[in-house]
Design an enzyme around this catalytic site. Sequence first.
Site, PDB file in Angstrom:
ATOM      1  N   ASP A 142       0.832  -1.206   0.000  1.00 22.04           N
ATOM      2  CA  ASP A 142       0.000   0.000   0.000  1.00 22.04           C
ATOM      3  C   ASP A 142       0.864   1.253   0.000  1.00 22.04           C
ATOM      4  OD1 ASP A 142      -2.747  -1.043   0.222  1.00 22.04           O
ATOM      5  OD2 ASP A 142      -2.040  -1.866   2.125  1.00 22.04           O
ATOM      6  N   ASP A 167      -7.054  -5.223  -4.391  1.00 20.38           N
ATOM      7  CA  ASP A 167      -7.446  -4.738  -3.066  1.00 20.38           C
ATOM      8  C   ASP A 167      -8.483  -3.629  -3.050  1.00 20.38           C
ATOM      9  OD1 ASP A 167      -7.318  -4.913  -0.281  1.00 20.38           O
ATOM     10  OD2 ASP A 167      -5.762  -3.395  -0.124  1.00 20.38           O
TER      11      ASP A 167
END
Length: 1007
Positions: free
Chosen positions: A61, A183
Site C-alpha cells: 500500500d 485490493d
Amino acid sequence: MFYCGLYFILLFGIVFMPIDARVYRKPLEDNGKIPICGYQSCPKIDPKKLNVHLVAHTHDDVGWLKTVDQYFYGSRTNIQNAGVEYIIDSVIQALKRNPARKFIYVETAFLWKWWQRQDENTREDVRLLINEGRLEIIGGAWSMNDEATTHYNSIVDQFTWGFRLLNDTFGECARPKIGWQIDPFGHSREQASLFAQFGFDGMFLGRLDHEDKAQRLINKTTEFIWKSSSSLGKKADLFSVVLFNTYSPPPGFCFDILCSDEPMIDDPESPDNNIDVKIKIFYDYLEQQSQHYQTNNIILTMGNDFTYQQAEMHLMNLDKVIRYTNELYGSQVNVFYSTPSCYVKSVNDAQISLNTKSDDFFPYSSDPHAFWTGYFTSRPALKLFERMGNNLLQIVKQLSVSSNIMDSEDLIQFREAMGVMQHHDAVTGTEKQHVADDYARLLHKSMVKGENIAAKAIGKKMIEKNNTVKVIPKLESCFLLNTSSCIISETEKAFMTVIYNPTSQLLSKYIRVPVTGNDYIVKNSVGDKIITQLVPIPEAILQLPGRVSEATRELVFHAVNIPALGYETFYISDTTSEESMKNKIILPSRASSIANKSYNITVNSNGDVVIKSKKHDVNIVQSFQYYEGTKGNNTGWTNRASGAYIFRPKESIVHNLAFTGNYKIFQGPLVDEIHLTINQFVSQIVRLYFGEDKIEFEWLIGPIPIEDSIGREVVTKYSSNLSSDRTFYTDSNAREMLKRVRDYRPTWNVTLKEKIAGNYYPVTAKIYLEDKIKQLRLSVLNDRAQGGTSMIDGQLELMLHRRLLNDDAFGVGEALNEKAFGKGLVVRGTHYLIASDLNDITSAELLEKSLTVQLALRPWIFFSAIPNISFNQLPNLYQLQTSSLRKKLPPQVHILTYEPWKDGKVLLRLEHLFEVGQAGALSAPVEVDITDLFNDFNIVSLRETTLGANQWIESMSRLEWHSRDNNDENNEVNNQTEQVKIEGNTINVLLKPMEIRTFVLTISKRT
C-alpha cells in the site's frame, strides 16, 4: 509490440516520422539477443494435467496505516512491520539464486523510489530479470488506485506516469499487460474500459460482493468478458478474473516472516518432517479451487500485504511446495512459478467461451452487514483537496506547454503526488489520521510548487509581446478561497485577477472574491466596466475554525467568454470612501423567495428549501438529515460498526434536524441568495445566478456534535414529485452513466440485510433520476466523490460528511473522527441541481456535461497587487487575454491532456464527451481538424499511441476472446479506429462516442 518501420506522409513539405525510437526501445541483453519476456517467457502448460500457476507477489500500500515514507523505509514498526525497500532488495537477491523463480511487482511509486537508490550492478540485475520475464511488472501505475472515488482524468494520468518511467527505464519488457486490482473495495466499469484502452489483455479482481462471488464460484463464472462500454464496443471488452482467495495464499501456506504457518520440512531424518501431510493439504486445496474455474489452469496468489521482506525464506518454501507436489501428484498436477499474464495466456489458449458482464461491482459487501459504502464519502475535505489537485495539475501541464516550460522537477513531483492520492487508501479516506495528514502535506507541497510554475508561465505570456517590459508580474493563488479568504483582495486597494480557463470551450463564470470594502470597480481586459454585486459572508463561514481573515463580504462579477485554454484579466479597484463606509452593512431583502426564469425558491417552516420549476411540472424539497452510525463491537456480522469503510446506520430511518436557525435573502443584479442556518452545525447558501439554468447549493457541515456519544452521517435529500420507478443513474469515475435499480443487482438475486447501505453507490460527478411519463429529469452534480442513492421514488440522496466514534475493524484501528484546529472537521462543498426536459435531451446533456467538466476543471484565479498602476496603463504593460487555441472546438470534444512530453514533444489527448445515443446529434462521431489548432506551436509530426502513451497504436495486439452471449457481431461499435487523415494541408482526427485518442506531437514553436 515494437514498431521498427517508418512511414512518411508529406504535409507542407514536411516529412512525418515516428518519434525517437528510444522512447519505445526493446533493450538488448549483453549478448545482443532480443530478450525473452512476456508470453514468450511463460512456463509450458501440460494439457493433460491441472496447471497450477504460483504467483509470488507482495501487496504494498502506498500509505495506509503508515505514511509512504514510513512504509518504504520500514519505520514505525509499532504500527506495522513493513519495509518496502527490504522487500525489493530481498526479492532481487532471491530471484538471482534460482532461475526457476518468478515474481511480480505492482506499485511504480515504490519501485522508482527504490531504483533511484541502487548502484549500477543492482540495476543491471533488475534489467536482466525483467528481460527474462522473471520479474514482471503488473499494473504499472504509480499506485493501485481506488475505483469508486477517483476521476478518470487522474486514473489515466497516474498510469501514464508509471508507464512512462517503466518504459524509459526498462523498455518493452516492462510494459504491463495486465490490470492487478486485487485490493480496491469494489470495481468500476470505467476502470475496465481504461484497462482495455491501455492495451491490457485482462485484469484480476480481489474484492466483490460475497453473494456475487459465491454465485460465480458455483456457476464457474469466475472468469468472464467485461463489456465495459456500450459506446466503445469490443475495443473496451476485457477478460477478467475473480481470484479465489482474494489475494492471499492457501491457508497454511504463508511462509513469510509475517506469518506463523509451519515451514516445509523435508529432512528425512527429522521427526518434524511434514512434507506428505502438507502436500496432501495443498493438493486438496488445488482440487477444491479447480472445481470453480473452467480450464485446467488455476492461479494461486502466494503473497500478501508487505510480504517477502525476507524473500529467500518465503521462496525456499515455495520451491519445496512446487518440487514435492510435482513429485507426489505429478500425474494429476503441474505446479510452477508463473505470473498473472502467463495465466491469462494459458486460459486464452484453451479457447473457451465465457460469460459476459456489462455492469460494475458496486456496492461491495464482505458479509451481509458490511457494505463498504461509507468510504464513498469518508474524509470529504481530503476528497475535495484531491480534486483541486487534479484541477491545478492540468493547468500546470497546459501552461507548461504554452509557455515552453517543459518538464521540470516540480511538475514531476506534482504528477507523483497526485499518483499517490489515487491509492485505494488515500482518496478513499480509509487511512489512519496521521497518514491522511501526510497525504495532505505531500499534495499541498506539490500544489504550491505547481502553482508557482503556472503563475510564472502566465506572467511570461503576459509580457512576451511587449519588448519594453522585462519584469514578469507577480501572480499568486489564494488557496483559502474555500474559507472566503484572500490576503491580496482583502488588503490591496487595486489588484488584478487573471482567470485561467483549463477547459476546451469558452467559459463564462461568476467569480467571487472576498473583500473588506464597500465599493469596487471591475473592468475587463478591454476596459469595459462590468456589473458587480457585494454579498455578505454568512456568519457560519466567518466563524470557521482556523479562519484568519478580515473579509466580511464577497465581490461578485461575471467573467464572460474566458478563452479556452487561456486567460482573461480583470482590473479591480477599491473605491470605498468614508461616506460609503457608513453604509457598510448589507441588509437582507424583505422578499420571501428568490426566483429567476427557471425556478422559484422559498424556505418552509421546517427549514427545508422548496423549489418550484417554472418550466416543468416538477416540485422539489431539499432537506438535511442524518443517520446514526451503529456502534457495534465487531465481534460478529450483526455487531459490525459504521466506520471509515463501512456505512451501517443504526436504524433504517433517517433523523431529521430540528430547525433552530433562520434564513436571510439577499438580492441583486447578478445573484439572488438564501443564507440558511439549520442549526449549529448545518447551514447552506442557495443561489440563483442571473442567466443560468441551475440552482447552486453551497453547504457547510460541521463540527458534527459527538457530546451525546452518537456518530452521525449527514445527508442531503432532493425530494420531488417525479415517478422514477425505483431507478436512478450514477456516473462511473465521472465518465459513462450506469443504471441503478433499488434492491436489485443485474447478475444475481440479491438479499439485502442492510437496505440503505446496500443501495448506496459511488457518485463521482453526477446522479440523476427520470420520470418517463412526464419526460423530466432531476440531476445533481457534485464537486467531489460522495455516496448516493434513491431510497424513495423521485428522491435523490447524497452523503456529505461523516463523524463516527467506532472503528469498523477492517484494519485502520481508528474511528473516523476527524478534527482540525482542535475542533471537529468543518466541510464546505457545492451541488448543482438541474431539472431538464427529456424532449430536448441534447440541450439537457450539453448543460450537464459542461457543468460537470467545469466542476472538475474550475477556472483558476491568480491575483496580483498593482498599487501604483491604473487600468489605462495595463494594456501597455501586459497582454491581458490570450488562448492556446486558434479555433473553436466542437462542443462534444474535450482536450483531456495537453502536457509536456519527452524530448520537447507534447502529449495530446482528445476525447468525445458523449455516449452513443446520449445527447442526440452531439453523440454522433465528430471530425476535428487539428492542423492549426494551437497558437503555441506548429505540428511538425504526430503519432498515435495507446491510451497510456507507452505503445504505438498500430503495435497494440490484444488477445482475442470468445463470449457466450453471441453478440460479438453487434458489439463492433467504435471497434475500428480510423487513422488520422492527412489530406492536403489538414490533419483530421475522427472521434467516435466516448473515444479518447492519444498523440505524441513533434512541434516547432511559432515565431
